[in-house]
Write an enzyme that holds these catalytic residues in place. Structure first.
Site, short mmCIF file in Angstrom:
data_model
loop_
_atom_site.label_atom_id
_atom_site.label_comp_id
_atom_site.label_asym_id
_atom_site.label_seq_id
_atom_site.Cartn_x
_atom_site.Cartn_y
_atom_site.Cartn_z
N ASP A 32 0.87 -1.18 0.00
CA ASP A 32 0.00 0.00 0.00
C ASP A 32 0.91 1.23 0.00
O ASP A 32 1.72 1.40 0.92
CB ASP A 32 -0.87 0.03 1.27
N ASP A 170 -9.89 -6.31 -1.58
CA ASP A 170 -8.89 -5.83 -0.61
C ASP A 170 -9.58 -5.19 0.59
O ASP A 170 -10.21 -4.14 0.46
CB ASP A 170 -8.00 -4.79 -1.32
#
Ligand code: 5SP
Length: 220
Positions: A32, A170
């Site tokens: 991320d 996700d």
């Protein structure tokens, strides 16, 4: 081929090298990239991405949760990151991001959608999409639960995406919701807490992979 991509941000950040070594052999690792603007958190900068890429052979996928995704493409590709996606909500011209990622050497180029964003925003880009990430929690707040309404977006997208375009989920994935997610027909999962908060993350990863296979086999 189904992908399970553990999210390194949930890993042991004070011992990243050892963490990466322990994960050796895994099929994928999720990074991320959070800029503190598009989302509240700030995560990995390019120096850390470079160091991670230099330490491990695990293929990396970058999820750009940033205001200016195009600014990161060249640096990520130079680090050898082959799978890159950015949020459609941050892109005035998503097709330009996708072509820049492709031109710089990304093998898989994709778009990510927050919960509030309908799947149909992808329609103009179907020919450019190798994968899509449907974020299944409110991205700005970690620790929130999986929102099963995202699966309606998965079903809607499957009706118009090319068959080869992978659909990933996700956020908030765990053993209790794994079956409904896998049977909705997704191709990949990003998993943070359910892997890294387990006493043995590698064992947790393999257990999740086994369950994914079991649920996928039941569907056939
Ligand atoms: O970045 C996000 C959502 O944008 C996180 O959801 C993680 O990528 C996954 O973490 P878990 O929810 O699985 O702990």
């Amino acid at each position: 081929m189904f992908t399970v991509s553990p999210s390194l941000l949930s890993g042991d950040l004070l011992n990243l090298g050892a963490q990466l070594d322990a994960l050796r052999g895994l099929e994928n690792l999720h990074l991320d990239i959070d800029d503190g603007n598009f989302v509240r958190g700030i995560s990995f900068g390019m120096d850390i991405v470079r160091a991670v890429a230099g330490r491990t052979d695990i293929p990396l996928d970058a999820h750009l949760e940033v205001l200016n995704p195009c600014d990161y493409v060249e640096a990520l590709c130079a680090c050898g990151v082959k799978r890159i996606c950015a949020h459609v909500e941050a892109l005035p011209y998503p097709s330009l991001f996708l072509s820049a990622a492709r031109k710089n050497g990304a093998r898989y180029c994709g778009l990510a959608l927050n919960l509030k964003t309908p799947a149909e925003v992808l329609l103009p880009y179907v020919d450019q999409l190798d994968y899509v990430i449907f974020v299944s929690v409110e991205a700005d707040y970690d620790g929130l639960p999986f929102r099963s309404g995202v699966l309606a977006k998965v079903r809607a997208a499957k009706a118009f995406l090319r068959p080869e375009t992978e659909i990933w989920i996700d956020g908030g994935v765990n053993e209790s919701n794994l079956q409904e997610i896998v049977t909705a027909g997704v191709d990949g999962l990003v998993i943070g807490r359910s892997i890294f908060q387990a006493p043995n993350p590698v064992a947790a990863y393999h257990r999740i992979r086994r369950l994914v296979q079991e649920y996928a086999d039941k569907e056939v």
